[in-house]
Design an enzyme around this catalytic site. Structure first.
Site, PDB file in Angstrom:
ATOM      1  CB  CYS A   6       1.141  14.840  18.202  1.00 43.38           C
ATOM      2  SG  CYS A   6       1.649  16.285  17.245  1.00 43.38           S
ATOM      3  CB  CYS A  23      -3.203  19.721  18.410  1.00 42.13           C
ATOM      4  SG  CYS A  23      -2.192  21.171  18.755  1.00 42.13           S
TER       5      CYS A  23
END
Length: 420
Positions: A406, A119
């Site tokens: 994150c 991500c």
């Protein structure tokens, strides 16, 4: 007297082409350059199997890159290198970033690299490009991220077909949403964080509703329109469809939030389909350059990159990893958290933002003020670039902003910018 025959001429022609390409090579220097964001553009975010599902990630990337270069007001041949984040690459063909770059009309001599930090891919692309610019390896670059989760294929293991049939695996889940160390979904990691930090289902639902409300307000006010490039979908003989608005934030029924079953833990679970982000399609790109290049090209930058950092924790604790990257940023920049006017913490799950706000002890009123991935959507290779670009547009002159995201495996990336 030397004679130049056809073979010799061919060799000379090849040599000339090689020399022509060398201007895109790397040269290091002793002092670091200041790096600025000249422009930032993104496509609307499409829902899973929704408005953008007919386009591959590479096409979405091309659209974002082309728009970013045009909005920077520079010739395409000034871009000397491109980094694009992309996570779910299976089935797209070789070098997705190269496809996106050439599809945007940039020079064939432009080197490209595809970045996969799950991500954080889009943000890491910005960080790596900034490093290259700081060191003088390049003067103008494009960095961003792209994902079409609607087009991700299934896979099966190679080998003899076993008795009883074959097993197909969803690459979205296998390569994008599974903690390989604990062999369960990222949502289970989110549940673990919720338990550790005593974050309730009600808090997460409330946060998600607020995300949708903020996204709608931002769109209604015209605040987000500046960063959007519309996407034209060809209909083969019928009128084209033009997509120019995020799709996800309008697909919500607040009355159902409290009634939904939890997804990852049936007993005492907290994470639901409503308070987690969704599967989506989209791309974002930024033009980065040295301050010297901006001056030479008469570019008025949006912002400057002040600092960036990565952090890593236990894979199961990936939701809280940004809380370890942010202090590195502040220390490097000589700033306090109170100096930060705007925070963008990616909403992979509502609990991610709630956890990091709690651990960093920051003002929630300054966090994701225009909504986030829970309501807008989370094309995983794009999101890190989207939140940096969004900050570059909406911060006011002289304000500092931090974007953190994150990533699976226990990682995080964070970028600190100042609005110019």
């Amino acid at each position: 007297m030397a004679f130049c025959g056809p073979r010799t001429a061919a060799r000379l022609s090849h040599s000339t082409r090689a020399l022509h390409y060398t201007h895109r090579g790397h040269v290091s220097q002793r002092t670091l350059n200041e790096v600025v964001i000249a422009s930032a553009a993104r496509t609307p975010i499409g829902s899973f199997q929704g408005s953008l599902s007919s386009l591959p990630a590479t096409k979405l990337g091309s659209i974002a890159i082309k728009a970013a270069v045009e909005r920077a007001g520079i010739p395409g041949d000034e871009v000397k290198e491109v980094y694009m984040g992309n996570v779910l690459q299976a089935g797209q063909g070789q070098a997705p970033s190269r496809q996106a770059t050439l599809g945007a009309g940039l020079a064939i001599s432009t080197p490209t690299t595809t970045i996969n930090k799950v991500c954080a891919s889009g943000m890491k692309s910005i960080m790596l490009a900034a490093q290259s610019l700081m060191c003088g390896h390049q003067q103008v670059m494009v960095a961003g991220g792209m994902e079409s989760m609607s087009n991700v294929p299934y896979c099966m293991s190679r080998g003899a077909t076993p008795y009883g049939g074959v097993k197909l695996e969803d690459i979205i889940v296998k390569d994008g949403l599974t903690d390989v160390y604990n062999k369960f979904h990222m949502g289970n990691c989110a549940e673990n964080t919720a338990k550790k930090l005593s974050i309730s289902r009600e808090e997460q639902d409330s946060f998600a509703i607020n995300s949708y409300t903020r996204s709608k307000a931002a769109w209604d006010s015209g605040l987000i329109a500046n960063e959007i490039v519309s996407v034209t979908i060809s209909q083969k003989g019928r009128p084209d469809i033009i997509v120019q608005e995020d799709e996800e934030y309008k697909r919500v029924d607040f009355s159902k939030f409290s009634k939904l079953k939890t997804v990852f833990q049936k007993d005492n679970g907290t994470v639901t389909a409503a308070n987690a982000s969704t599967l989506n399609d989209g791309a974002a790109a930024l033009v980065l350059m040295t301050a010297g290049a901006a001056s030479r090209l008469n570019v008025t930058p949006l912002a400057r990159i002040v600092a960036f950092a990565d952090a890593a924790v236990d894979p199961i604790d990936f939701p809280i990893a940004p809380a370890y990257a942010v202090p590195k940023l502040l220390s490097e920049a000589g700033l306090k958290k109170e100096d930060i006017a705007m925070w963008e913490i990616n909403e992979a799950f509502s609990v991610v933002v709630l956890a990091n706000v709690k651990m960093l002890d920051i003002d929630p009123a300054r966090v994701n003020v225009n909504g986030g991935a829970v309501s807008l959507g989370h094309p995983i290779g794009m999101s890190g670039a989207r939140i940096v670009g969004h900050m570059a547009h909406v911060l006011k002159k002289g304000q500092f902003g931090i974007a953190g995201i994150c990533n699976g495996g226990g990682g995080a990336s964070a970028v600190l910018i100042e609005k110019l």
